[in-house]
Design an enzyme around this catalytic site. Structure first.
Site, PDB file in Angstrom:
ATOM      1  N   SER A  54       0.801  -1.230   0.000  1.00  0.00           N
ATOM      2  CA  SER A  54       0.000   0.000   0.000  1.00  0.00           C
ATOM      3  C   SER A  54       0.830   1.274   0.000  1.00  0.00           C
ATOM      4  O   SER A  54       0.318   2.336  -0.357  1.00  0.00           O
ATOM      5  CB  SER A  54      -0.945   0.009   1.211  1.00  0.00           C
ATOM      6  OG  SER A  54      -0.212  -0.127   2.418  1.00  0.00           O
ATOM      7  N   ASP A 334      -3.183   8.063   8.067  1.00  0.00           N
ATOM      8  CA  ASP A 334      -4.009   7.256   8.962  1.00  0.00           C
ATOM      9  C   ASP A 334      -3.095   6.515   9.925  1.00  0.00           C
ATOM     10  O   ASP A 334      -1.945   6.916  10.106  1.00  0.00           O
ATOM     11  CB  ASP A 334      -4.926   6.311   8.167  1.00  0.00           C
ATOM     12  CG  ASP A 334      -4.158   5.344   7.268  1.00  0.00           C
ATOM     13  OD1 ASP A 334      -2.960   5.085   7.539  1.00  0.00           O
ATOM     14  OD2 ASP A 334      -4.749   4.826   6.297  1.00  0.00           O
ATOM     15  N   HIS A 337      -0.504   4.630   7.172  1.00  0.00           N
ATOM     16  CA  HIS A 337      -0.024   5.195   5.915  1.00  0.00           C
ATOM     17  C   HIS A 337       0.395   6.660   6.030  1.00  0.00           C
ATOM     18  O   HIS A 337      -0.018   7.364   6.947  1.00  0.00           O
ATOM     19  CB  HIS A 337      -1.096   5.025   4.839  1.00  0.00           C
ATOM     20  CG  HIS A 337      -1.493   3.604   4.635  1.00  0.00           C
ATOM     21  ND1 HIS A 337      -2.643   3.067   5.183  1.00  0.00           N
ATOM     22  CD2 HIS A 337      -0.875   2.595   3.981  1.00  0.00           C
ATOM     23  CE1 HIS A 337      -2.715   1.785   4.862  1.00  0.00           C
ATOM     24  NE2 HIS A 337      -1.660   1.474   4.132  1.00  0.00           N
TER      25      HIS A 337
END
EC number: 3.1.1.-
Length: 356
Positions: A54, A334, A337
């Site tokens: 990610s 978040d 991330h």
């Protein structure tokens, strides 16, 4: 508007419009001043191939299984969710901008070799949740499977040997193998063995990418895992995490050995992107010139409680996250991330000649 209620066809239409928007938006494409003649890689790459998780995914992960396709992701850039786990750009975007190419098309849209012009810039195979091995995110391909997809394109002659010789690959497998181990209640005693296993597989993967013809492979080192907002304690973060240190130490040594085995070992085929030192430098910065300062670097802009993610809503439509007022003042987007501004700061440190 509750974006979770939009039909897949509507979202697909939005993505087509978004792709056209990105093509003409100068903030994602390189300016003439930012194009590197030799720079970091020693040559001028014309293509970028990306493998990983990610931290590098720009929209491969299906919108039905992850919240990265939901508001407020993408609010900084381009203004709507694009599948990136951020309020804006991620590592892939900033690396592409430094190299002087547009952000490569995702495998999801480019796997059929079309549109040809976009595919020729390279391709991003990274999926959020991916690891060196199968993780708790069952539907996500491992890095090895991502490379399988790349190899299939080569077998179909989508890319020529000349294309590959002018290309760079970015490999970003950061921590999902360890996260999965923790979720499955793995013992601290077994972590060292897991780390060695993960690094061994990463080395096999990056060697395979090079053997397929890519000229150089840039491999991301792990940032301090215990400094993520979800893991930080009231005492702060542990930048001396022995597990992360072992991972990076083994990876560095392995890449040195791979370089030594190259026929022309003066032209290093395997390079590292030192996320660890970049993150720590930013975390500890108290106003050093040239380094971004974040008021509380361990706090997430899009904060959630355990078991929920940025963008999640209840069945009644209630937001299950709390959004900050200014994402640019937060390093973390978040609990896991990095924000657009965070990635900008990281790459400004690692590539000092860049102008992001």
């Amino acid at each position: 508007m509750n974006i979770t209620k939009l039909t897949p066809w509507f979202l697909f239409s939005c993505l087509i419009l978004l792709s056209d928007y990105i093509k003409v938006n100068s903030s994602i494409s390189p300016s003439s001043e930012q194009t590197q003649e030799d720079g970091f890689f020693g040559f001028k790459p014309t293509k970028l191939f990306v493998f990983g998780d990610s931290y590098a995914d720009t929209g491969n992960t299906p919108f039905l299984i992850v919240p990265s396709w939901r508001f407020p992701n993408g609010i900084t850039f381009p203004g709507i969710p694009t599948g990136r786990f951020s309020d804006g750009r991620v590592s892939t975007d900033y690396l592409a901008k430094y190299i002087g190419v547009r952000t490569p098309i995702t495998y999801k849209w480019g796997k059929y070799g079309r549109p040809r012009l976009a595919v020729k810039r390279g391709m991003n195979f990274a999926y959020g949740g991916a690891g060196a091995f199968e993780t708790m995110f069952k539907l996500v391909p491992t890095a090895s499977v991502q490379i399988d997809s790349f190899e299939q394109l080569l077998m179909r002659n989508v890319y020529s040997p000349a294309d590959l010789n002018s290309s760079v690959a970015f490999f970003s497998i950061i921590g999902n193998d360890y996260l999965t181990y923790d979720r499955r209640n793995g013992s601290e005693e077994g972590r060292s063995a897991l780390t060695r296993k993960v690094v061994k597989q990463i080395l096999l993967d990056v060697k395979r990418i090079k053997d397929l013809g890519v000229r150089k492979v840039l491999v991301a080192l792990s940032p301090p895992q215990k400094c993520l907002p979800k893991l930080v304690t009231p005492k702060g973060c542990d930048t001396n995490d022995t597990s992360t240190y072992l991972h990076n130490s083994l990876l560095r040594k392995g890449l040195i050995k791979l370089n030594d085995k190259e026929i022309n070992n003066n032209d290093k085929s395997f390079m590292t992107l030192d996320l660890y030192n970049a993150f720590v430098t930013i975390f500890k910065n108290k106003g050093v010139s040239g380094v971004s300062t974040f008021p509380d670097p361990f706090k997430a802009c899009c904060a959630t409680k355990r078991g929920t993610f940025c963008g999640d809503r209840s069945l009644s439509g209630k937001k299950l996250y709390t959004l900050c007022d200014d994402p640019k003042s937060f390093f973390f987007w978040d609990n896991v991330h990095i924000s657009d501004q965070g990635w900008r700061s990281v790459f400004s440190l690692l590539l000092p000649d860049s102008q992001f």
